[in-house]
Scaffold this active site. Structure first.
Site, mmCIF file in Angstrom:
data_model
loop_
_atom_site.group_PDB
_atom_site.id
_atom_site.type_symbol
_atom_site.label_atom_id
_atom_site.label_comp_id
_atom_site.label_asym_id
_atom_site.label_seq_id
_atom_site.Cartn_x
_atom_site.Cartn_y
_atom_site.Cartn_z
ATOM 1 N N LYS A 73 -18.155 -28.305 -33.881
ATOM 2 C CA LYS A 73 -18.397 -28.951 -32.585
ATOM 3 C C LYS A 73 -19.796 -28.701 -32.016
ATOM 4 O O LYS A 73 -20.311 -29.515 -31.267
ATOM 5 C CB LYS A 73 -17.354 -28.495 -31.558
ATOM 6 C CG LYS A 73 -15.968 -29.067 -31.795
ATOM 7 C CD LYS A 73 -15.021 -28.666 -30.679
ATOM 8 C CE LYS A 73 -13.622 -29.180 -30.952
ATOM 9 N NZ LYS A 73 -12.672 -28.870 -29.886
ATOM 10 N N GLY A 134 -9.724 -17.162 -20.545
ATOM 11 C CA GLY A 134 -10.399 -17.613 -21.760
ATOM 12 C C GLY A 134 -11.759 -18.189 -21.429
ATOM 13 O O GLY A 134 -11.991 -18.676 -20.307
ATOM 14 N N ALA A 138 -12.347 -24.548 -25.433
ATOM 15 C CA ALA A 138 -11.446 -25.291 -24.540
ATOM 16 C C ALA A 138 -11.780 -24.968 -23.081
ATOM 17 O O ALA A 138 -11.877 -25.873 -22.248
ATOM 18 C CB ALA A 138 -9.992 -24.937 -24.856
#
Ligand code: NDP
Length: 288
Positions: A73, A134, A138
């Site tokens: 990515k 996190g 994401a």
């Protein structure tokens, strides 16, 4: 009169490594079938050292676009002609669209989360306080989109301080949002000022479905909106939040909508979202 037939298919797909368990093909193929268009979605194993050659290959084969998953990515950015502004902010691309000889990079992960929140659940995040567990890919894509949607404040809680601070600094410097980083301490207590709580870690991912983030679950209040990025099965994190009366949202909507946005970018057509969702639900039902 001669009967001519056109056997050509428009190609899209995903490059990743490992990629075998990526379920996107099932949902995209279901959408192509539903709209009766001759498109095909290929799941393609591309090793990190072969990404440049793979991008040349997709150009040579006139593929209409490609998704990128782990580990491509970030690396893919250097092979693109243009990167859309929010993907550039995140520094990551999950969808490439070919327009003529131009390869254009987008990131639909965070947008998928936003569509799930706003279109499906009818929740407007504007002005709300958000806490996210996190700071990986994401979390990055979700927080950038939430910041662009004018939430009030984003608190990032992460195990690794370096990664958490990096995301906090990106948000503050590039989107002007209020953001704090807190290093994850055991049994983390969620402050009652938070209205949206998001698990963007991989804790609870299949097959470790009984694992859950180390949080004081009594600090979850019934007025909180609690989201998980993991699509299925329902995580222990969400079950705990449900038990405390919170409004819970799993990661299936995010996954479906990020694919639906990609479908629309490639084909120019509205994605048949319910068909795509059902196709994925069938995949996940077989995992349980
Ligand atoms: P990354 O590897 O980039 O980030 C993983 C994050 O999880 C890091 O912040 C890491 O913390 C944290 N983490 C991992 N294990 C633990 C643990 N035991 N305790 C605390 N924190 C932990 O992964 P992604 O961001 O790409 O993916 C995260 C999740 O999001 C995955 O489950 C993935 O399947 C899901 N996802 C869902 C999508 C959807 O459409 N629904 C789209 C994309 C991803 P640290 O930095 O300290 O290592």
């Amino acid at each position: 009169m001669a009967i001519t037939q056109n056997f050509k298919e428009e190609l899209v797909g995903v490059f990743g490594h490992p990629v075998a368990e990526n379920p996107t093909a099932v949902m995209q193929q279901a959408a192509f079938h539903e709209l009766n268009i001759k498109w095909r979605y290929l799941t393609i194993e591309v090793f990190p050292e072969d990404l440049e050659a793979a991008i040349h290959g997709m150009r040579a084969m006139n593929m209409r676009g490609i998704n990128l998953t782990i580990p491509h990515k970030v690396e893919v950015l250097k092979y693109l002609n243009e990167v859309k502004s929010d993907a550039a902010l995140m520094g990551a691309v999950n969808t490439v669209v070919r327009k003529g000889d131009q390869l254009i990079g987008e990131n639909t992960d965070g947008k998928g989360f936003m569509w799930s929140l706003t279109k499906e659940e009818k929740i407007d995040p504007k002005g709300k306080n958000v806490i996210i567990f996190g700071a990986g890919g994401a979390a990055r894509s979700i927080t950038v989109e939430l910041a662009l949607a004018d939430v009030n404040k984003i608190t990032i809680v992460n195990r690794s301080a370096a990664r958490g601070m990096e995301l906090r600094n990106l948000l503050v410097q590039k989107t002007n949002i209020q953001s704090d980083f807190v290093q994850w301490k055991k049994h983390y207590t969620i402050s009652s000022e938070n209205e949206i709580v998001i698990n963007a870690t991989s804790v609870g991912l299949f097959p470790n479905i009984h694992d859950k983030p180390d949080i004081d679950y009594f600090s979850i209040q019934p007025n909180m909106i609690v989201c998980d990025v993991i699509p299925a099965p329902t995580t222990s994190f969400l079950n705990e939040a449900n038990n405390r009366g919170a409004h819970t949202i799993d990661g299936l909507g995010m996954l479906v909508y990020q694919g639906a946005i990609g479908f629309n970018l490639w084909t120019g057509l509205d994605a048949p979202v319910p068909v795509m969702k059902k196709a994925l639900e069938e995949v996940f039902a077989k995992q349980q």
